[in-house]
Enzyme design. Structure first.
Site, PDB file in Angstrom:
ATOM      1  N   LYS A 288     -37.332  30.051   4.068  1.00 40.36           N
ATOM      2  CA  LYS A 288     -37.614  28.893   3.219  1.00 40.36           C
ATOM      3  C   LYS A 288     -36.471  28.557   2.270  1.00 40.36           C
ATOM      4  O   LYS A 288     -36.323  27.423   1.847  1.00 40.36           O
ATOM      5  CB  LYS A 288     -38.893  29.147   2.415  1.00 40.36           C
ATOM      6  CG  LYS A 288     -40.141  29.156   3.275  1.00 40.36           C
ATOM      7  CD  LYS A 288     -41.348  29.657   2.510  1.00 40.36           C
ATOM      8  CE  LYS A 288     -41.422  31.162   2.417  1.00 40.36           C
ATOM      9  NZ  LYS A 288     -41.649  31.876   3.654  1.00 40.36           N
ATOM     10  N   ARG A 289     -35.684  29.533   1.955  1.00 41.46           N
ATOM     11  CA  ARG A 289     -34.598  29.312   1.000  1.00 41.46           C
ATOM     12  C   ARG A 289     -33.601  28.246   1.447  1.00 41.46           C
ATOM     13  O   ARG A 289     -32.955  27.603   0.638  1.00 41.46           O
ATOM     14  CB  ARG A 289     -33.830  30.620   0.783  1.00 41.46           C
ATOM     15  CG  ARG A 289     -34.127  31.310  -0.507  1.00 41.46           C
ATOM     16  CD  ARG A 289     -33.274  32.566  -0.616  1.00 41.46           C
ATOM     17  NE  ARG A 289     -31.884  32.239  -0.955  1.00 41.46           N
ATOM     18  CZ  ARG A 289     -31.463  32.009  -2.181  1.00 41.46           C
ATOM     19  NH1 ARG A 289     -32.289  32.043  -3.185  1.00 41.46           N
ATOM     20  NH2 ARG A 289     -30.184  31.730  -2.424  1.00 41.46           N
TER      21      ARG A 289
END
Length: 517
Positions: A288-289
Site C-alpha cells: 500500500k505504501r
RNA sequence: GCCCCCAUCGUCUAGGGGUCCAGGACAUCACCCUUUCAAGGUGCAGACCGGGGUUCAAAUCCCCGUGGGGGCACCA
C-alpha cells in the site's frame, strides 16, 4: 449443506479425490488443467492475487479445465468481514468467474475450509496413527518472541515432544492439556521440489522444522489444509506466489505421508513495488505504501476491467513479441503455463494508465457514457445517460480514467462558474482588451444561427481576425469565462452543447468580473 | 544469521548456441498537428550485471561473484 447423513462423498471417502469431469479439448492440446485460487479472507483482494487468478483462469480455460475458488479461512483471528465478497466481486469484475466455489457450488465442496474441519480431523488421525505426526504440548512462541541464539540466528522448535512416551501423552491428554499436532519431518536427506517454471529445487531436510499441522484451537494450518484440499479437490496444478517456495518441503512431506501423488508445482513471480526513482533500488513486494493494492480500488478510481486484465496478464507473461493489447479470449488461445516468466515484475503504473486510456478510446460512445455515469452520480452531479452520451465525444480522447471526465464536464450542470480574473486575461492583453473581446464574442454569438459547433467556430474565427488576435489569445478567455477552467474540452463544441442563454450569461458575468477589478 | 528464488533498455518483455552491431510496448526527449488539455503522427536516445569456463560460435549452457527479491509464526 444439503443431503442427509453421510451424503457428502468427501466425508465418506476422505482419502479419495472428488471426481471431476475432465475432457481434453483436442488431442494436440495439453491435458485439462484444474486449478484453484485460494485467498484467505483477511482483507481486500490484492492485485497480486488478481494476477494469480488471471493465470489460473487462463490455464483452466485454455485447456478445458476448471477454475476453483477455495477460501482459506483457517485463522479465526484474522478474519475480515466482507473479504470473501470482495474476492468474488473482484473476479466477476475482471470477467474471470470461478467454476466452483462458495456460493457457486460444485461437486468438491465445501469450499470454505472452516466447513471442512471434520475432513482435516480424519486425516490428522491417519497421520497420528501411522506415526507421521505427533502431539506437542509445548507453549506457543509468538512471532515477536522467536528464540534466537548468540549469533542472532533463529532457533527452530527443538522437537522435544516428538519422542514423548505414549503413556505420558495419554496422561496429558486426559488432563485436558492443550496441544498442537506437528508433522514429523525427516532428520536427514533432502527434498526436491519440481517446479514447472524453475526446474528442481533442493532443500536439506536437516534445516527444516516439525511444522504445526493442527493448531490448539483445532483448526488446521495452511500447510495441512492446502495439501488435503488440493488432493481431495483434484487440483492438478498448484499455482501460487513464489513466497511459498521455502515451505514447499513441508507439503511434499505431507503428500508422502498421506500416500498421495504431488500436484504439478508452479511458483509464480511476485509483483513488486516500483523501484525507487532516485536510486533505482527495489522496495519489496507490492504494498500500500507505493500505490493501490486493492483490485477494486482500481475500479473505484476509474480503471476499466479490460485494461486491468490486459495489464495484469502482462506481468510475468507476454502475448507475443510485438503485441501488448489483447482480449481475454485472445489470451486464452495463446496461453501456456510454462511460458510464464519466473522473475518478479515491478508494478508499472504508467503503462496501466496508458492502457486504460487505449481501452477507453476504443469504447463506443454509448458504452463509455454508461460507464461514466456512476462517477458523476458519486460526485453529486445529476447527469443522465442521454446527457453523457451527447457529451462523451468531448472527453473520450482526453481522459485516462473514468473519473477524469467529471472535472472536465461538471460546468455543464453548474448554474454559474467562477473564473479567476488572472485566468481570464491572456498574455499580452489587459483587462480592457479582454472586456472588448468578450463584448465582441457576445455580440457575435447573440444572433448566430444555427447554434452549432462549426457555425460558432466560423463566426468566432472571423471575430478574432477582425480584432487582430491570434486564436490562442482570442479563445482562451472565452473558454475560461464559459467553463470557469483553463483546461476544458474544445471550445466550439462545448459552446454548442450549452444553451445560448447560458453562454451569454457567463460572458456577461466575466465582463463584470473584469470591470469590478 | 541461515535457506531459497531471480537477473536483456528506467519499466514490462521478445529472443532458448550462429538469422541479434538484440525486436516490441510504456515512460523520457525532439519535431509535426493544434483554441487550452489531450489524442494522434514522426524521430532520437536507451539493455544482454561482472568474471571465469564449455564451444568453431554464447544474450542464450555451466560455475563463482554482485545485485534484487522471498522465506525462516499455533499467518496465510
Amino acid at each position: 449443506m444439503a443431503g442427509g447423513p453421510g451424503a457428502d462423498p468427501a466425508l465418506l471417502l476422505p482419502n479419495s479425490p472428488c471426481s471431476v469431469e475432465v475432457t481434453a479439448m483436442s488431442a494436440d492440446r495439453p491435458a485439462p488443467v484444474r486449478v484453484r485460487i485460494a485467498p484467505s479472507p483477511t482483507g481486500f483482494m490484492h492485485v497480486g492475487t488478481a494476477r494469480t487468478a488471471i493465470f489460473d483462469w487462463l490455464a483452466a480455460r485454455s485447456t478445458g479445465g476448471q477454475f476453483v475458488l477455495r477460501v482459506e479461512d483457517t485463522d479465526q483471528k484474522r478474519f475480515v468481514e466482507g473479504s470473501i465478497a470482495d474476492v468474488i466481486e473482484g473476479l466477476h469484475w475482471l470477467g474471470i468467474n470461478p467454476d466452483e466455489g462458495p456460493g457457486i457450488g460444485g461437486s468438491c465442496g465445501p469450499y470454505l475450509q472452516s466447513e471442512r474441519l471434520d475432513i482435516y480431523r480424519q486425516h490428522t488421525e491417519r497421520l497420528l496413527e501411522a506415526g507421521h505426526a505427533y502431539r506437542c504440548f509445548c507453549p506457543p512462541r509468538p512471532a515477536d518472541a522467536q528464540p534466537q541464539d548468540a549469533g542472532g540466528r533463529r532457533a527452530g522448535y527443538d522437537r522435544r515432544c516428538r519422542t514423548l512416551d505414549p503413556s505420558e501423552v495419554a496422561g496429558r491428554l486426559a488432563a485436558a492439556e492443550p496441544f498442537v499436532v506437528r508433522l514429523k519431518m525427516p532428520l536427514t536427506g533432502s527434498f526436491v521440489l519440481q517446479d514447472l517454471l524453475r526446474g528442481d529445487i533442493r532443500f536439506e531436510a536437516a534445516a527444516l522444522e516439525d511444522t504445526i499441522l493442527i493448531k490448539s484451537d483445532g483448526y488446521p494450518t495452511y500447510h495441512f489444509a492446502v495439501v488435503v484440499d488440493d488432493h481431495l479437490m483434484s487440483i492438478s496444478h498448484v499455482m501460487r506466489g513464489e513466497e511459498w517456495i521455502p515451505s514447499s518441503p513441508i507439503q511434499i512431506q505431507l503428500y508422502k505421508a498421506l500416500g498421495w501423488p504431488e500436484p504439478i508445482w508452479v511458483h509464480l513471480p511476485l509483483v513488486l513495488n516500483p523501484p525507487d526513482p532516485e536510486t533505482g533500488a527495489g522496495r519489496g513486494k507490492m504494498s500500500k505504501r507505493f500505490g493501490d493494492t486493492s483490485l477494486l480500488e482500481y475500479r473505484a478510481k476509474g480503471y476499466l476491467p479490460e485494461a486491468m486484465f490486459n495489464y495484469l496478464a502482462l506481468l510475468g507473461w507476454s502475448f507475443s513479441g510485438d503485441q501488448d493489447l489483447f482480449s481475454p479470449s485472445e489470451a486464452q488461445q495463446r496461453f501456456r503455463v510454462e511460458d510464464i516468466k519466473p522473475s518478479a515484475a515491478y508494478w508499472n503504473q504508467d503503462k496501466l494508465d496508458w492502457m486504460n486510456g487505449i481501452y477507453m478510446r476504443r469504447l463506443v460512445p454509448e458504452d463509455l457514457a454508461l460507464r461514466l455515469r456512476p462517477f458523476f452520480v458519486d460526485a453529486g452531479i445529476p447527469a443522465t445517460e442521454a446527457d453523457l452520451r451527447r457529451l462523451v465525444p468531448l472527453v473520450q480522447e482526453r481522459i485516462g480514467r473514468l473519473d477524469e471526465a467529471v472535472p472536465l464536464l461538471d460546468f455543464f450542470w453548474s448554474d454559474e462558474v467562477s473564473p479567476a480574473v488572472a485566468d481570464l486575461i491572456p498574455r499580452k492583453m489587459d483587462a480592457a482588451g479582454t472586456r472588448a473581446l468578450l463584448a465582441a464574442a457576445r455580440d457575435a454569438l447573440a444572433v448566430l444561427e444555427p447554434w452549432t459547433g462549426t457555425a460558432i467556430e466560423d463566426r468566432l474565427r472571423v471575430m478574432a481576425e477582425s480584432l487582430g488576435l491570434k486564436p490562442g489569445q482570442a479563445f482562451q478567455p472565452l473558454r475560461v469565462a464559459v467553463t470557469g477552467r483553463t483546461v476544458a474540452p474544445p471550445l466550439f463544441e462545448t459552446l454548442s452543447h450549452l444553451e445560448r442563454a447560458t453562454v451569454l450569461k457567463r460572458l456577461d458575468a466575466a465582463t463584470r468580473l473584469l470591470t469590478a477589478d
